[in-house]
Motif scaffolding. Structure first.
Motif, short mmCIF file in Angstrom:
data_model
loop_
_atom_site.label_atom_id
_atom_site.label_comp_id
_atom_site.label_asym_id
_atom_site.label_seq_id
_atom_site.Cartn_x
_atom_site.Cartn_y
_atom_site.Cartn_z
N TYR A 112 0.55 -1.30 -0.12
CA TYR A 112 -0.22 -0.42 0.16
C TYR A 112 0.58 0.87 0.14
CZ TYR A 112 -3.70 3.42 1.48
OH TYR A 112 -4.18 4.13 1.62
N PRO A 114 0.83 4.93 0.50
CA PRO A 114 -0.42 6.32 1.01
C PRO A 114 -0.33 7.53 0.55
CG PRO A 114 1.88 5.85 2.30
CD PRO A 114 2.07 4.90 1.08
N GLY A 152 -4.31 6.99 -1.30
CA GLY A 152 -3.78 6.41 -1.63
C GLY A 152 -3.53 4.72 -2.21
#
Length: 212
Positions: A112, A114, A152
């Motif tokens: 992931y 952000p 994100g």
């Protein structure tokens, strides 16, 4: 090993950033690369695609004249020979070492990333628009920062695990092996450069290559 030391000098002049890391390595406890003093090393890229094979072997061969591409010696005319017959060809050609490189696996990882909010860089009004004339341009710009928010997202990265082996033909055994992990392969040649640079640093750590 003299040719490896020379090779490293060229690699260290490349960009500092690298998409390649070492995963693991092993060296023969009785024989180091430096002790072998290789004079002629065959480079073998164990890949199915002939264009990739030649690109990889040519890249390594360009480092130092001691490296020779395998497609010059082992090609469609003699690939059906036994291992003993192939080794005889190499010894007849005065090879004393072999370097092999092969892709062992690919792995995908999802991470992931952000988002970013420009208000933390340009804001500063504490929710009020009064007193604007006392602030610089950066603070005024912060009034519109929500329009520049970046959300994100998830990013999938493919990693390529490459195994590199170094064999001694005089002793007829494997003396060093290392596995590297590379990502963002857009240029095979540059990736080979990164792999070789990473392997050389690991050889030093393992004590198989001397910096002297």
């Amino acid at each position: 090993m003299k040719f490896i030391l020379t090779s490293c000098i060229c690699f260290l002049l490349l960009s500092c950033g690298s998409n390649t890391t070492i995963v693991n390595s092993w060296n023969d406890p009785e024989t180091t690369i430096s002790q072998e003093h290789f004079k002629k090393v065959l480079v073998v890229a164990l890949v199915k695609d002939e264009a990739t094979r030649r690109t990889t072997e040519n890249r390594i061969a360009s480092i130092n004249p001691v490296f020779k591409t395998s497609y010059q010696y082992l090609n469609g005319m003699n690939l059906q020979l036994t291992n003993e017959q192939k080794v005889k060809i190499l010894k007849d050609e005065n090879f004393d070492g072999v370097l092999t490189m092969r892709l062992v696996s690919t792995e995908k990882e999802t991470n992931y990333v952000p988002g970013t909010n420009t208000s933390i860089y340009y804001g500063g009004f504490d929710g009020m628009y009064t007193g604007i004339y006392g602030y610089g341009f950066g603070n005024w710009y912060g009034m519109y920062s929500p329009n520049f928010y970046t959300p994100g997202y998830y990013q999938e990265t493919t990693y390529y695990m490459v195994e590199t082996n170094i064999f001694s033909l005089t002793k007829n055994k494997l003396i060093w092996t290392g596995t590297t992990k590379s990502s963002y392969i857009s240029d095979i040649g540059l990736t080979v450069d990164e792999i070789m640079k990473t392997l050389y640093k690991q050889m030093i750590k393992d004590g198989s290559v001397s910096q002297k």
